[in-house]
Design an enzyme around this catalytic site. Structure first.
Site, short mmCIF file in Angstrom:
data_model
loop_
_atom_site.label_atom_id
_atom_site.label_comp_id
_atom_site.label_asym_id
_atom_site.label_seq_id
_atom_site.Cartn_x
_atom_site.Cartn_y
_atom_site.Cartn_z
N ALA A 211 0.80 -1.22 0.00
CA ALA A 211 0.00 0.00 0.00
C ALA A 211 0.84 1.28 0.00
O ALA A 211 0.39 2.32 -0.48
CB ALA A 211 -0.93 -0.01 1.21
N GLN B 168 0.27 -6.53 -3.52
CA GLN B 168 -0.77 -6.79 -2.52
C GLN B 168 -1.90 -5.77 -2.70
O GLN B 168 -2.92 -5.85 -2.04
CB GLN B 168 -0.20 -6.62 -1.11
CG GLN B 168 0.96 -7.55 -0.81
CD GLN B 168 1.68 -7.14 0.47
OE1 GLN B 168 1.27 -7.51 1.56
NE2 GLN B 168 2.73 -6.36 0.35
N ILE C 26 -4.93 -3.43 -4.38
CA ILE C 26 -6.18 -3.78 -5.06
C ILE C 26 -6.61 -2.62 -5.95
O ILE C 26 -7.70 -2.61 -6.48
CB ILE C 26 -7.27 -4.06 -3.99
CG1 ILE C 26 -7.34 -2.88 -2.99
CG2 ILE C 26 -6.96 -5.37 -3.27
CD1 ILE C 26 -8.47 -2.96 -2.03
N HIS D 179 -3.99 -10.09 -3.70
CA HIS D 179 -5.16 -9.85 -2.84
C HIS D 179 -6.38 -9.45 -3.66
O HIS D 179 -7.28 -8.78 -3.15
CB HIS D 179 -4.84 -8.79 -1.78
CG HIS D 179 -3.90 -9.27 -0.72
ND1 HIS D 179 -3.18 -8.44 0.09
CD2 HIS D 179 -3.56 -10.53 -0.33
CE1 HIS D 179 -2.44 -9.15 0.93
NE2 HIS D 179 -2.65 -10.42 0.68
N CYS E 258 -21.21 -11.69 -6.88
CA CYS E 258 -22.28 -12.14 -5.99
C CYS E 258 -21.74 -13.27 -5.10
O CYS E 258 -21.07 -14.18 -5.59
CB CYS E 258 -23.45 -12.66 -6.82
SG CYS E 258 -24.71 -13.47 -5.83
N CYS F 24 -29.74 -12.91 -8.66
CA CYS F 24 -30.32 -13.71 -7.58
C CYS F 24 -30.63 -12.90 -6.32
O CYS F 24 -31.20 -13.43 -5.37
CB CYS F 24 -29.41 -14.90 -7.24
SG CYS F 24 -27.93 -14.42 -6.38
N ASN G 255 11.29 1.45 1.78
CA ASN G 255 10.18 1.65 2.72
C ASN G 255 10.63 2.61 3.81
O ASN G 255 11.75 2.48 4.30
CB ASN G 255 9.77 0.31 3.36
CG ASN G 255 8.35 0.33 3.86
OD1 ASN G 255 7.42 0.46 3.06
ND2 ASN G 255 8.15 0.22 5.15
P1 NAD Z 1 1.00 -1.37 5.16
O1 NAD Z 1 0.08 -0.23 5.38
O2 NAD Z 1 1.06 -2.41 6.21
O3 NAD Z 1 2.49 -0.80 4.99
C1 NAD Z 1 2.80 0.25 4.11
C2 NAD Z 1 4.26 0.66 4.33
O4 NAD Z 1 4.59 1.64 3.36
C3 NAD Z 1 4.51 1.27 5.71
O5 NAD Z 1 5.58 0.57 6.34
C4 NAD Z 1 4.90 2.73 5.41
O6 NAD Z 1 5.95 3.18 6.23
C5 NAD Z 1 5.38 2.66 3.97
N1 NAD Z 1 5.13 3.88 3.20
C6 NAD Z 1 3.94 4.52 3.04
N2 NAD Z 1 4.07 5.57 2.21
C7 NAD Z 1 5.38 5.62 1.86
C8 NAD Z 1 6.14 6.49 1.04
N3 NAD Z 1 5.56 7.51 0.38
N4 NAD Z 1 7.47 6.26 0.90
C9 NAD Z 1 8.07 5.23 1.57
N5 NAD Z 1 7.40 4.36 2.36
C10 NAD Z 1 6.07 4.54 2.50
O7 NAD Z 1 0.68 -1.97 3.73
P2 NAD Z 1 0.95 -3.45 3.12
O8 NAD Z 1 2.23 -4.00 3.60
O9 NAD Z 1 0.65 -3.36 1.69
O10 NAD Z 1 -0.14 -4.41 3.78
C11 NAD Z 1 -1.44 -4.06 3.99
C12 NAD Z 1 -2.53 -4.56 3.06
O11 NAD Z 1 -3.13 -3.35 2.71
C13 NAD Z 1 -2.25 -5.19 1.75
O12 NAD Z 1 -2.76 -6.45 1.79
C14 NAD Z 1 -3.09 -4.39 0.72
O13 NAD Z 1 -4.00 -5.25 0.06
C15 NAD Z 1 -3.94 -3.49 1.55
N6 NAD Z 1 -4.12 -2.11 1.10
C16 NAD Z 1 -4.05 -1.79 -0.22
C17 NAD Z 1 -4.21 -0.47 -0.62
C18 NAD Z 1 -4.14 -0.15 -2.09
O14 NAD Z 1 -4.54 -0.99 -2.92
N7 NAD Z 1 -3.65 1.01 -2.44
C19 NAD Z 1 -4.39 0.54 0.34
C20 NAD Z 1 -4.46 0.18 1.70
C21 NAD Z 1 -4.32 -1.15 2.06
#
Ligand code: NAD
Length: 250
Positions: free
Chosen positions: A26, A103, A105, A121, A129, A157, A215
């Site tokens: 994310a 991960q 969506i 994911h 449905c 349905c 990150n």
């Molecule tokens: P998470 O929120 O657990 O971790 C995100 C990481 O990104 C954090 O450690 C944060 O420090 C880092 N981060 C955020 N912005 C940043 C930037 N600009 N520069 C550097 N680092 C940055 O997310 P995750 O590990 O993907 O796990 C959570 C679940 O969230 C996933 O399964 C995903 O499906 C879902 N999700 C998806 C979305 C999307 O599709 N955009 C949004 C929210 C959550």
């Protein structure tokens, strides 16, 4: 170490690999205006309870899922790819990486030009449905919600429809098997914007020989990463693409 040195190190490590895959979370989409889950202050879990986004809760009360999630769904559908998504699309076109396992969506990798995208994911582009599995576009579902049809229901349905994303407690979709096959072929992985806390997707980096992580916060994999860059993703990824390209043509 300075950011430019870290980027050079990352390019050196990845350019020696034969098959590089990118693994995103994310964090890559926060600079497109979509909140992640865990960033302190801005992450969704500061306002919402993860327990409300389990498959069990959805089945028990789909109306509440849409009431809590509608703002997030609307934000995702309006978002545009960031410079990082675009750089990743170019990296694939230039043959610098083979694939993106995400991960996310939000569909922003495809909008940014990536072709070989494995969504472990699921996706928010469609909904199905729960009973007969008829698929609808997400725009139709959101229109229903905006008109107060809660929960949105299958036209055939009448049962509730659920976005085609993997909720907590749900089995992983078949794309997870594709991701496992991809990491078995890969010898290098670039992880971008993931806390690497969500299981089982967070196990994918463990199969890889060479690991680079971008990150801003620590992850459980930091001690075994070859290079760790704690900087803004949309500033770092385009520069890493340039550094990889220079090494390829020199
Ligand atoms: P998470 O929120 O657990 O971790 C995100 C990481 O990104 C954090 O450690 C944060 O420090 C880092 N981060 C955020 N912005 C940043 C930037 N600009 N520069 C550097 N680092 C940055 O997310 P995750 O590990 O993907 O796990 C959570 C679940 O969230 C996933 O399964 C995903 O499906 C879902 N999700 C998806 C979305 C999307 O599709 N955009 C949004 C929210 C959550």
């Amino acid at each position: 170490m300075k950011n430019s040195e870290e980027i050079m190190d990352a390019a050196r490590v990845l350019s020696r690999c034969q098959h590089v895959t990118i693994f995103t979370g994310a964090g890559i989409s926060t600079e497109s205006g979509i909140p992640d889950f865990r960033s302190p202050g801005s992450g969704l879990w500061n306002q919402l309870d993860p327990e409300d986004f389990t498959i069990q809760r959805f089945k028990a009360n789909p109306q509440r899922f849409y009431q809590l999630g509608i703002k997030f769904l609307e934000t995702i559908l309006k978002a545009s790819p960031s410079p990082a998504h675009q750089a990743i699309g170019e990296m694939e076109k230039l043959g610098l990486v083979k694939s993106v396992i995400t991960q996310n969506i939000d569909g922003l990798h495809q909008k940014g030009g990536s072709k070989n995208v494995i969504e472990v994911h699921g996706t928010l582009q469609t909904a199905s449905c729960l009973f007969c599995h008829k698929q609808e576009t997400i725009s139709k579902v959101i229109e229903d919600v905006q008109q107060g049809l809660l929960p949105p229901r299958c036209e055939d349905c009448g049962e509730p429809v659920k976005p085609d994303i993997t909720l907590f407690g749900e089995a992983m979709p078949p794309t997870y098997q594709q991701a496992l096959e991809e990491v078995q072929k890969a010898d290098g992985m670039l992880v971008i914007g993931s806390s690497l806390l969500v299981s089982p997707a967070n196990m994918l980096p463990q199969f890889i020989k060479k690991l680079v992580i971008i990150n801003q916060e620590d992850t459980p994999y930091h001690s075994r990463a070859d290079v760790m860059i704690r900087q803004s993703i949309s500033k770092t990824v385009p520069r890493l693409k340039e550094a990889l390209l220079e090494r390829k043509i020199s």
